[in-house]
Design a protein around this motif. Structure first.
Motif, PDB file in Angstrom:
ATOM      1  N   ILE A 199       0.313 -10.357  -8.898  1.00  0.00           N
ATOM      2  CA  ILE A 199       1.415  -9.670  -8.418  1.00  0.00           C
ATOM      3  C   ILE A 199       1.109  -8.015  -8.683  1.00  0.00           C
ATOM      4  O   ILE A 199       0.376  -7.748  -9.367  1.00  0.00           O
ATOM      5  CB  ILE A 199       2.632  -9.770  -9.388  1.00  0.00           C
ATOM      6  N   SER A 200       1.477  -7.452  -7.790  1.00  0.00           N
ATOM      7  CA  SER A 200       1.086  -5.851  -7.565  1.00  0.00           C
ATOM      8  C   SER A 200       2.267  -5.203  -7.131  1.00  0.00           C
ATOM      9  O   SER A 200       3.339  -5.465  -6.551  1.00  0.00           O
ATOM     10  CB  SER A 200      -0.012  -5.760  -6.796  1.00  0.00           C
ATOM     11  N   CYS A 201       2.341  -3.757  -7.734  1.00  0.00           N
ATOM     12  CA  CYS A 201       3.157  -2.856  -7.067  1.00  0.00           C
ATOM     13  C   CYS A 201       2.702  -1.717  -6.548  1.00  0.00           C
ATOM     14  O   CYS A 201       1.680  -0.987  -6.618  1.00  0.00           O
ATOM     15  CB  CYS A 201       3.966  -2.063  -8.463  1.00  0.00           C
ATOM     16  N   ILE A 202       3.285  -1.488  -5.074  1.00  0.00           N
ATOM     17  CA  ILE A 202       2.909  -0.294  -4.273  1.00  0.00           C
ATOM     18  C   ILE A 202       4.112   0.608  -4.192  1.00  0.00           C
ATOM     19  O   ILE A 202       4.951   0.224  -3.714  1.00  0.00           O
ATOM     20  CB  ILE A 202       2.384  -0.887  -2.913  1.00  0.00           C
ATOM     21  N   ARG A 203       3.717   1.772  -4.205  1.00  0.00           N
ATOM     22  CA  ARG A 203       4.690   2.903  -4.264  1.00  0.00           C
ATOM     23  C   ARG A 203       4.685   3.836  -3.127  1.00  0.00           C
ATOM     24  O   ARG A 203       3.495   4.163  -2.832  1.00  0.00           O
ATOM     25  CB  ARG A 203       4.697   3.934  -5.547  1.00  0.00           C
ATOM     26  N   ILE A 204       5.625   3.864  -2.504  1.00  0.00           N
ATOM     27  CA  ILE A 204       5.707   4.523  -1.136  1.00  0.00           C
ATOM     28  C   ILE A 204       6.740   5.952  -1.378  1.00  0.00           C
ATOM     29  O   ILE A 204       7.946   5.762  -1.758  1.00  0.00           O
ATOM     30  CB  ILE A 204       6.149   3.893   0.004  1.00  0.00           C
ATOM     31  N   THR A 205       6.016   7.107  -1.269  1.00  0.00           N
ATOM     32  CA  THR A 205       6.694   8.188  -1.608  1.00  0.00           C
ATOM     33  C   THR A 205       6.865   8.999  -0.293  1.00  0.00           C
ATOM     34  O   THR A 205       5.865   9.508   0.297  1.00  0.00           O
ATOM     35  CB  THR A 205       6.021   9.259  -2.633  1.00  0.00           C
ATOM     36  N   PRO A 206       8.058   9.202   0.463  1.00  0.00           N
ATOM     37  CA  PRO A 206       8.164   9.859   1.735  1.00  0.00           C
ATOM     38  C   PRO A 206       8.122  11.447   1.453  1.00  0.00           C
ATOM     39  O   PRO A 206       8.771  11.807   0.498  1.00  0.00           O
ATOM     40  CB  PRO A 206       9.612   9.186   2.345  1.00  0.00           C
ATOM     41  N   TYR A 207       7.532  12.182   2.491  1.00  0.00           N
ATOM     42  CA  TYR A 207       7.833  13.810   2.479  1.00  0.00           C
ATOM     43  C   TYR A 207       8.025  13.936   4.038  1.00  0.00           C
ATOM     44  O   TYR A 207       7.939  13.366   4.939  1.00  0.00           O
ATOM     45  CB  TYR A 207       6.517  14.130   2.084  1.00  0.00           C
ATOM     46  N   GLN A 208       8.765  15.165   4.041  1.00  0.00           N
ATOM     47  CA  GLN A 208       9.121  15.793   5.263  1.00  0.00           C
ATOM     48  C   GLN A 208       8.494  17.015   5.442  1.00  0.00           C
ATOM     49  O   GLN A 208       8.929  17.983   4.470  1.00  0.00           O
ATOM     50  CB  GLN A 208      10.705  15.806   5.354  1.00  0.00           C
ATOM     51  N   VAL A 209       7.724  17.186   6.299  1.00  0.00           N
ATOM     52  CA  VAL A 209       6.872  18.251   6.543  1.00  0.00           C
ATOM     53  C   VAL A 209       7.052  18.885   7.902  1.00  0.00           C
ATOM     54  O   VAL A 209       6.679  18.018   8.840  1.00  0.00           O
ATOM     55  CB  VAL A 209       5.524  18.183   6.400  1.00  0.00           C
ATOM     56  N   ASN A 210       7.463  20.039   8.446  1.00  0.00           N
ATOM     57  CA  ASN A 210       7.593  20.435   9.707  1.00  0.00           C
ATOM     58  C   ASN A 210       8.227  19.443  10.688  1.00  0.00           C
ATOM     59  O   ASN A 210       8.120  19.391  11.662  1.00  0.00           O
ATOM     60  CB  ASN A 210       6.420  20.806   9.960  1.00  0.00           C
ATOM     61  N   GLY A 211       9.428  18.848   9.906  1.00  0.00           N
ATOM     62  CA  GLY A 211      10.159  17.953  10.692  1.00  0.00           C
ATOM     63  C   GLY A 211       9.544  16.797  10.909  1.00  0.00           C
ATOM     64  O   GLY A 211      10.106  15.671  11.593  1.00  0.00           O
ATOM     65  N   GLU A 212       8.592  16.548  10.361  1.00  0.00           N
ATOM     66  CA  GLU A 212       7.647  15.098  10.639  1.00  0.00           C
ATOM     67  C   GLU A 212       7.651  14.410   9.108  1.00  0.00           C
ATOM     68  O   GLU A 212       7.755  15.082   7.954  1.00  0.00           O
ATOM     69  CB  GLU A 212       6.291  15.062  10.879  1.00  0.00           C
ATOM     70  N   ILE A 213       7.827  13.048   9.143  1.00  0.00           N
ATOM     71  CA  ILE A 213       7.960  12.193   7.697  1.00  0.00           C
ATOM     72  C   ILE A 213       6.432  11.496   7.478  1.00  0.00           C
ATOM     73  O   ILE A 213       5.598  11.017   8.443  1.00  0.00           O
ATOM     74  CB  ILE A 213       8.847  10.979   8.067  1.00  0.00           C
ATOM     75  N   LEU A 214       6.047  11.991   6.285  1.00  0.00           N
ATOM     76  CA  LEU A 214       4.751  11.187   5.807  1.00  0.00           C
ATOM     77  C   LEU A 214       4.946  10.561   4.736  1.00  0.00           C
ATOM     78  O   LEU A 214       5.998  10.739   3.821  1.00  0.00           O
ATOM     79  CB  LEU A 214       3.816  12.636   5.380  1.00  0.00           C
ATOM     80  N   TRP A 215       4.287   9.616   4.642  1.00  0.00           N
ATOM     81  CA  TRP A 215       4.218   8.631   3.314  1.00  0.00           C
ATOM     82  C   TRP A 215       3.139   8.628   2.541  1.00  0.00           C
ATOM     83  O   TRP A 215       2.121   8.515   3.238  1.00  0.00           O
ATOM     84  CB  TRP A 215       4.456   7.052   3.880  1.00  0.00           C
ATOM     85  N   ASP A 216       3.225   8.814   1.279  1.00  0.00           N
ATOM     86  CA  ASP A 216       2.278   8.756   0.357  1.00  0.00           C
ATOM     87  C   ASP A 216       2.340   7.305  -0.295  1.00  0.00           C
ATOM     88  O   ASP A 216       3.066   6.804  -0.909  1.00  0.00           O
ATOM     89  CB  ASP A 216       2.410   9.832  -0.658  1.00  0.00           C
ATOM     90  N   ILE A 217       1.036   6.449  -0.128  1.00  0.00           N
ATOM     91  CA  ILE A 217       1.242   5.034  -0.372  1.00  0.00           C
ATOM     92  C   ILE A 217       0.120   4.626  -1.510  1.00  0.00           C
ATOM     93  O   ILE A 217      -1.002   5.085  -1.496  1.00  0.00           O
ATOM     94  CB  ILE A 217       0.931   4.131   0.764  1.00  0.00           C
ATOM     95  N   ASP A 218       0.486   4.502  -2.757  1.00  0.00           N
ATOM     96  CA  ASP A 218      -0.092   4.228  -3.877  1.00  0.00           C
ATOM     97  C   ASP A 218      -0.041   2.899  -4.397  1.00  0.00           C
ATOM     98  O   ASP A 218       1.149   2.547  -4.639  1.00  0.00           O
ATOM     99  CB  ASP A 218      -0.135   5.163  -5.166  1.00  0.00           C
ATOM    100  N   LYS A 219      -1.235   2.174  -4.815  1.00  0.00           N
ATOM    101  CA  LYS A 219      -1.034   0.926  -5.406  1.00  0.00           C
ATOM    102  C   LYS A 219      -0.999   1.325  -6.957  1.00  0.00           C
ATOM    103  O   LYS A 219      -1.906   1.705  -7.776  1.00  0.00           O
ATOM    104  CB  LYS A 219      -2.397   0.069  -5.255  1.00  0.00           C
ATOM    105  N   ILE A 220       0.037   1.067  -7.635  1.00  0.00           N
ATOM    106  CA  ILE A 220       0.118   1.637  -9.069  1.00  0.00           C
ATOM    107  C   ILE A 220      -0.077   0.474 -10.139  1.00  0.00           C
ATOM    108  O   ILE A 220      -0.556   0.897 -11.114  1.00  0.00           O
ATOM    109  CB  ILE A 220       1.487   2.364  -9.105  1.00  0.00           C
ATOM    110  N   ILE A 221       0.029  -0.689  -9.816  1.00  0.00           N
ATOM    111  CA  ILE A 221      -0.047  -1.774 -10.576  1.00  0.00           C
ATOM    112  C   ILE A 221      -0.615  -2.858  -9.675  1.00  0.00           C
ATOM    113  O   ILE A 221      -0.084  -3.368  -8.773  1.00  0.00           O
ATOM    114  CB  ILE A 221       1.122  -2.491 -11.331  1.00  0.00           C
ATOM    115  N   PRO A 222      -1.878  -3.707 -10.253  1.00  0.00           N
ATOM    116  CA  PRO A 222      -2.834  -3.208 -11.085  1.00  0.00           C
ATOM    117  C   PRO A 222      -3.689  -2.173 -10.483  1.00  0.00           C
ATOM    118  O   PRO A 222      -4.034  -2.209  -9.247  1.00  0.00           O
ATOM    119  CB  PRO A 222      -3.592  -4.433 -11.531  1.00  0.00           C
ATOM    120  N   LEU A 223      -4.331  -0.966 -11.210  1.00  0.00           N
ATOM    121  CA  LEU A 223      -5.355  -0.174 -10.961  1.00  0.00           C
ATOM    122  C   LEU A 223      -6.336  -1.127 -10.768  1.00  0.00           C
ATOM    123  O   LEU A 223      -6.801  -2.228 -10.924  1.00  0.00           O
ATOM    124  CB  LEU A 223      -5.538   0.689 -11.731  1.00  0.00           C
TER     125      LEU A 223
END
Length: 236
Positions: A177-201
């Motif tokens: 089992i693993s956990c993947i975190r998606i953090t959205p950002y809005q930059v100049n009207g565009e959406i960016l996703w920062d995607i990290d596998k936090i568990i397991p490293l």
């Protein structure tokens, strides 16, 4: 020159020698529904960090159950992958749902896999079998190696301590089992996703896999010695 980069869950806008922090957005605050997040991920499964083949979305092919599995996929080792998505509440209860779904799909036959794929991709079951076999041909020798195990991937913007504690405990019990975190950002009207596998490293995952391999070898040696002792003549 304008650049973007991630640093400790922060995104910075760089112009000249000035760095401006861009705070993360929120799926909930921006009224982005889980269904839209699911559709984006299902269409781009590689963003989860590995090669996955989409088998089905919102799968519900179980008797006496009206539950819908968000995404069902297949990895390159022939394992089914249950992907459960949330966008808020720090993943509350998503671990329990995913375990329930994993238990259900563990009973699926190859015929059911081909059927699920054919319905999702609007093709015949023979074509589904051909597509899956072709996709796996570089890693598996035959269909008998399919469906050896079920993996779980949890995807959310945030994970509470209660959930991460449960995931770590399941990992110690050899549940994949693993956990993947998606953090959205809005930059100049565009959406960016920062995607990290936090568990397991990765380092912890490699260590855990090595331990499992060693344990399997020890168990195999014990089994071999036990079988050998059965066939040895009694010295008395």
């Amino acid at each position: 020159l304008i650049k973007y980069w991630n640093h400790k869950m922060s995104l910075f806008y760089i112009k000249g020698n000035q760095a401006t922090n861009i705070p993360p957005a929120s799926f909930v605050d921006r009224n982005i529904p889980e269904k839209q997040i699911q559709e984006i991920i299902a269409a781009n499964l590689n963003i989860l960090g590995e090669d996955l083949l989409l088998i089905s979305e919102q799968y519900f092919g179980w008797e006496d159950s009206r539950k819908h599995l968000d995404i069902l996929a297949l990895d390159k080792s022939g394992n089914l992958v249950v992907i459960e998505l949330k966008r808020d509440d720090k993943g509350f209860h998503m671990d329990l749902q995913a375990i329930r779904y994993a238990s259900m799909v563990s009973q699926m036959s190859l015929t059911e896999i081909y059927s699920a794929y054919s319905k999702k991709h609007n093709c015949s079951e023979d074509k589904a079998k051909e597509k899956i076999t072709t996709w796996l041909q570089d890693s598996l020798e035959n269909d008998e190696e399919l469906l050896q195990d079920v993996r779980i991937i949890l995807v959310n913007q945030d994970f509470g301590k209660e959930l991460t504690s449960c995931v770590l405990w399941l990992l110690d019990k050899n549940i994949d089992i693993s956990c993947i975190r998606i953090t959205p950002y809005q930059v100049n009207g565009e959406i960016l996703w920062d995607i990290d596998k936090i568990i397991p490293l990765k380092e912890a995952d490699d260590y855990r896999k090595n331990i499992r391999k060693q344990q399997a070898q020890i168990e195999e040696q014990k089994k071999s010695q036990k079988e050998k002792s059965k066939h040895e003549p009694d010295q008395h």
